[in-house]
Design an enzyme around this catalytic site. Structure first.
Site, short mmCIF file in Angstrom:
data_model
loop_
_atom_site.label_atom_id
_atom_site.label_comp_id
_atom_site.label_asym_id
_atom_site.label_seq_id
_atom_site.Cartn_x
_atom_site.Cartn_y
_atom_site.Cartn_z
N GLU A 114 0.84 -1.20 0.00
CA GLU A 114 0.00 0.00 0.00
C GLU A 114 0.88 1.25 0.00
O GLU A 114 2.02 1.20 0.43
CB GLU A 114 -0.86 0.04 1.28
CG GLU A 114 -1.57 -1.23 1.59
CD GLU A 114 -2.14 -1.24 3.01
OE1 GLU A 114 -2.35 -0.17 3.59
OE2 GLU A 114 -2.35 -2.36 3.53
N LYS A 116 2.21 4.53 1.65
CA LYS A 116 2.27 5.04 3.02
C LYS A 116 1.89 6.51 2.96
O LYS A 116 2.68 7.35 2.51
CB LYS A 116 3.67 4.86 3.60
CG LYS A 116 3.75 5.26 5.05
CD LYS A 116 5.09 4.84 5.62
CE LYS A 116 5.24 5.14 7.09
NZ LYS A 116 4.85 6.47 7.51
N ASP A 118 1.20 10.20 3.93
CA ASP A 118 1.88 11.08 4.87
C ASP A 118 0.88 12.07 5.46
O ASP A 118 0.74 13.19 4.99
CB ASP A 118 3.00 11.82 4.14
CG ASP A 118 3.98 12.44 5.12
OD1 ASP A 118 3.84 12.19 6.33
OD2 ASP A 118 4.86 13.18 4.68
N TYR A 228 -7.63 2.08 6.01
CA TYR A 228 -6.88 0.90 5.56
C TYR A 228 -6.93 -0.28 6.52
O TYR A 228 -6.34 -1.32 6.24
CB TYR A 228 -5.43 1.25 5.25
CG TYR A 228 -4.71 2.02 6.34
CD1 TYR A 228 -4.42 3.36 6.17
CD2 TYR A 228 -4.33 1.41 7.52
CE1 TYR A 228 -3.76 4.08 7.14
CE2 TYR A 228 -3.68 2.12 8.50
CZ TYR A 228 -3.40 3.45 8.31
OH TYR A 228 -2.75 4.15 9.29
N LYS A 321 10.43 3.15 3.19
CA LYS A 321 10.27 4.59 2.95
C LYS A 321 10.98 5.05 1.69
O LYS A 321 11.93 4.42 1.23
CB LYS A 321 10.81 5.36 4.15
CG LYS A 321 10.19 4.92 5.47
CD LYS A 321 9.34 5.97 6.06
CE LYS A 321 10.15 6.89 6.93
NZ LYS A 321 9.34 7.84 7.66
N CYS A 415 14.68 49.96 -3.88
CA CYS A 415 14.38 48.82 -4.75
C CYS A 415 15.63 48.36 -5.48
O CYS A 415 16.30 49.18 -6.13
CB CYS A 415 13.30 49.21 -5.76
SG CYS A 415 13.01 47.92 -6.98
N CYS A 418 14.95 49.27 -9.37
CA CYS A 418 14.79 50.61 -9.95
C CYS A 418 15.22 51.72 -8.99
O CYS A 418 15.06 52.90 -9.30
CB CYS A 418 13.34 50.82 -10.37
SG CYS A 418 12.19 50.87 -8.98
N CYS A 431 7.86 47.94 -3.52
CA CYS A 431 8.39 48.97 -4.42
C CYS A 431 7.18 49.66 -5.05
O CYS A 431 6.41 49.01 -5.76
CB CYS A 431 9.28 48.35 -5.49
SG CYS A 431 9.61 49.52 -6.83
N CYS A 437 9.20 50.15 -12.75
CA CYS A 437 10.23 49.27 -12.18
C CYS A 437 10.46 48.07 -13.11
O CYS A 437 9.54 47.31 -13.39
CB CYS A 437 9.78 48.79 -10.81
SG CYS A 437 10.87 47.56 -10.10
S1 IVH Z 1 -0.52 0.37 8.95
C1 IVH Z 1 -0.15 -1.97 12.63
N1 IVH Z 1 -0.87 1.39 6.58
O1 IVH Z 1 2.29 5.34 8.95
C2 IVH Z 1 -0.49 -1.20 11.45
N2 IVH Z 1 -0.01 2.79 8.29
O2 IVH Z 1 4.06 4.03 11.76
C3 IVH Z 1 0.04 0.17 11.54
N3 IVH Z 1 0.42 5.10 7.60
O3 IVH Z 1 1.30 6.03 12.12
C4 IVH Z 1 -0.32 1.10 10.50
N4 IVH Z 1 -0.25 4.86 5.52
O4 IVH Z 1 -0.39 6.60 10.44
C5 IVH Z 1 -0.46 1.62 7.84
N5 IVH Z 1 -1.25 2.19 4.45
C6 IVH Z 1 -0.85 2.41 5.69
C7 IVH Z 1 -0.39 3.65 6.13
C8 IVH Z 1 0.04 3.81 7.45
C9 IVH Z 1 0.23 5.70 6.42
C10 IVH Z 1 0.98 5.75 8.78
C11 IVH Z 1 0.28 5.45 10.05
C12 IVH Z 1 1.34 5.14 11.06
C13 IVH Z 1 2.61 5.34 10.31
C14 IVH Z 1 3.55 4.17 10.49
#
Ligand code: IVH
Length: 683
Positions: A114, A116, A118, A228, A321, A415, A418, A431, A437
């Site tokens: 999946e 991750k 942010d 998720y 990551k 400025c 000019c 300015c 200018c």
């Molecule tokens: S699973 C035990 N899946 O990433 C399962 N986390 O530490 C734990 N995060 O704080 C989370 N996308 O907020 C999972 N597809 C995803 C995620 C995800 C983002 C975040 C989550 C967690 C941090 C990982």
């Protein structure tokens, strides 16, 4: 209408609105226009005002409610919200895979992979299908109860519904709250324009917005969520239906109407994972939201029990990551830069450094308050960051105790372009020499020629600076009087590039009204507003004559915007510029009376999804897109079951094959033109 009739009508409207919310916010496949949606919503709102006893908490009108709180209640999570073991090293991923296989004693392994996301982690609780609670992650066992704030997230259903699957009596879910980059950029633009500090990244905004004591403050920041995981669940009488694999969890969440990322995939080997990681990394800038890596999870839920967790992490999941988008470099110099509106901003000139594939040598410092607050000085080592599509920014200074630092930077008195004495205007240094200018003229020209404005190929920053420096252009209309010959002798220009540029300027002189409007750089008038204004007024003259009240009839134009527009057209020197432009230099292509409408008041292709692939001869992709959008169609980048038309020109790509496979109507270039003509549009 009596109460009973009203009750039926209210129920019907809610059902319909929920359906369209789901299509719009979760599936991204709207079927009705905004105007039609607003009509449904206002009808419901009116009925609820007449019969307040019919209001229920899950009504779509009740997303932003409740009084501001004094503080958030502490909430125990239904199950611990663990965090993930994470690393950006391939070797660490290999070790995770090996450990996991060993723990399962060689049994076959399937993973879900999946994105991750942010953002900010959230627990959401549904009781009997009704959204009844939400809490931040906190320390993983206990978080803050922010139910009212979570209700403002439009993609999060207030009520779960499914005709295929029963809704469990108790359901606790985990998801990630994000802010889309488009919204983030808009927010930061507003903040900077108001002289305030911008946010560093969308995650901070999302996390901050969730922790507002007044839900209206949360609602002001449009958030989104992807769910998720099931943290805890009581299946009631349907225990036999419990999913046994993560992949089924996704399907089930979707069945209930919840937003689940469509980017998730499955794999079996480290190679599969690496391929997914590489693919997502290249698409990272186009997703529309921030991700910081991928998450790999064992698909088989029962096998997860065998592996268990350490004190903090499950042994069955791993976050792989992406390389960071932050770097450390040295700030060589701070230069004042004069923008097209005259605002002078400090810009950091950096020792060039690579940030996720892009070489960065400049970063914005926004304004002098921010500079002072971060105490950034020339020669400092600084951490810089690229967040989304925004220009890199200086996050902080890395202390070097043994090094002597330069004196704090001071804004010049005059400025830099000019030499006019600068003035203070609120939080800004300005300015005031707007019309002479050179730096402001450069800025205005660059904007006028930019992609969303007149789109003049070859008239970029470099040539504009050169023409202004050589005094070939002393006012905006002058660019239309440029001749090829004098350009040929300029540095970087030859015969061909000079004639090409003059030809490009001539082509651009037939300008669509909305592009021209945007190009003028009227404060507060961005691409969307320019488009809305052009569509509403139809001609430049009609717009120019409009007063505040007439302007505010346009959706999205409030008093602040209308004031700027009126002031712009009232300013004597802008009038002179406009007169010179419209006196034979620019021919406006005006939409004239508003778009054709069918009986229901909707544009004829409202809600239709269209995908383009391959060349369309004379018609550029952008023109084609604009024409289709003008008729209400939504143009998207990829083919799915929801696509209505695929327009396949010469040398179409894999989208064509996909359209064939999914049995979607395919139009060639002529077919597309015929469809337009059917609705009275010819390019
Ligand atoms: S699973 C035990 N899946 O990433 C399962 N986390 O530490 C734990 N995060 O704080 C989370 N996308 O907020 C999972 N597809 C995803 C995620 C995800 C983002 C975040 C989550 C967690 C941090 C990982």
């Amino acid at each position: 209408m009596d109460r009973q009739e009203a009750n039926r009508e209210v129920a019907r409207l809610r059902q319909e609105i929920r359906h369209h919310d789901h299509l719009y916010y979760v599936r991204d496949e709207p079927r009705i226009s905004d105007a039609a949606y607003d009509r449904l919503y206002h009808r419901l709102k009116d009925l609820e005002e007449t019969f307040p006893e019919l209001v229920t908490p899950d009504s779509p009108t009740q997303r932003v409610g409740g009084a501001p709180l004094d503080g958030f209640p502490a909430v125990d999570h239904a199950a611990p919200m663990l965090s993930l073991d994470s690393d950006q090293d391939e070797a660490a991923l290999q070790r995770f895979d090996e450990r996991l296989r060993k723990g399962l004693e060689g049994a076959a392994v399937a993973y879900t992979i999946e994105p991750k996301l942010d953002g900010a982690s959230l627990e959401v609780v549904y009781r009997d299908g009704l959204l009844s609670g939400a809490a931040t992650r906190g320390d993983g066992r206990r978080g803050e109860g922010i139910t009212e704030n979570a209700r403002t997230i439009r993609s999060l259903p207030l009520r779960l519904q499914s005709d295929r699957r029963p809704i469990p009596p108790f359901l606790s879910l985990r998801g990630e709250v994000i802010m889309r980059i488009e919204e983030f950029d808009k927010l930061n633009e507003r903040l900077v324009a108001a002289g305030r500090d911008p946010f560093a990244n969308p995650r901070n905004v999302a996390a901050g917005a969730l922790r507002q004591l007044d839900p209206r403050d949360t609602a002001a920041k449009p958030l989104d969520i992807y769910v998720y995981d099931i943290l805890a669940v009581d299946w009631g009488d349907h225990a036999e239906q419990a999913p046994t694999r993560q992949w089924e969890v996704f399907e089930r969440l979707r069945d209930w109407g919840l937003p689940v990322s469509s980017l998730s995939s499955r794999g079996e080997t480290v190679e599969d994972i690496l391929a997914y990681h590489a693919d997502l990394d290249t698409r990272r800038d186009d997703l529309g939201f921030e991700i910081d890596g991928i998450v790999i999870k064992l698909d088989d839920l029962a096998a997860r029990e065998t592996l268990g967790t350490t004190s903090r992490h499950p042994r069955w999941a791993f976050a792989f990551k992406f390389p960071p988008r932050r770097e450390i470099t040295r700030l060589m110099q701070i230069l004042p830069s004069v923008g097209r509106t005259g605002v002078v901003t400090p810009v950091a000139m950096l020792r060039p450094v690579e940030l996720s594939g892009v070489t960065v040598s400049r970063a914005t410092l926004h304004n002098r308050e921010e500079l002072a607050r971060k105490d950034v000085r020339e020669g400092d080592r600084v951490r810089i960051q690229r967040a989304g599509d925004v220009i890199p920014q200086v996050l902080e200074v890395i202390p070097e105790p043994d090094r002597e630092r330069a004196a704090p930077w001071a804004m010049p008195e005059r400025c830099p372009s000019c030499d006019t004495p600068l003035i203070d205007k609120g939080p800004f240094v300005l300015c005031p020499n707007s019309f002479e200018c050179p730096a402001q003229l450069e800025g205005r020209l660059i904007h006028f020629a930019s992609r969303d404005a007149l789109d003049i190929e070859g008239l970029g920053e470099k040539s504009v600076r050169l023409f202004v420096a050589e005094k070939l252009v002393t006012n905006l209309p002058d660019i239309f009087d440029l001749e090829a010959r004098p350009l040929m002798s300029l540095e970087g220009f030859g015969k061909k590039s000079a004639t090409d540029l003059v030809a490009a300027i001539a082509t651009a002189s037939n300008a669509e009204l909305h592009r021209f409007l945007y190009g003028l750089g009227i404060p507060e008038v961005g691409v969307t507003t320019a488009r809305d204004l052009a569509r509403h007024f139809g001609t430049f003259e009609a717009l120019r004559q409009a007063d505040d009240a007439a302007l505010q009839e346009v959706a999205g134009v409030g008093p602040r915007v209308s004031e700027e527009i009126v002031a712009f057209f009232a300013e004597e020197r802008y009038r002179a510029v406009l007169d010179a432009l419209l006196d034979g230099r620019v021919t406006l292509v005006e939409p004239g009376p508003p778009e054709p409408q069918d009986e229901a008041g909707e544009p004829p292709l409202a809600g239709k999804k269209m995908v383009f692939t391959g060349g369309l001869g004379e018609l550029s992709r952008r023109q084609a897109k604009e024409l289709a959008e003008g008729l209400g169609a939504k143009v998207t980048g990829s083919v799915s079951k929801a696509t209505d038309y695929v327009v396949a020109g010469e040398d179409p790509g894999s989208k064509y094959d996909k359209a064939v496979a999914l049995d979607i109507e395919i139009l060639d270039a002529d077919g597309f033109l015929a469809l337009l003509a059917e609705h009275g549009v010819t390019p």
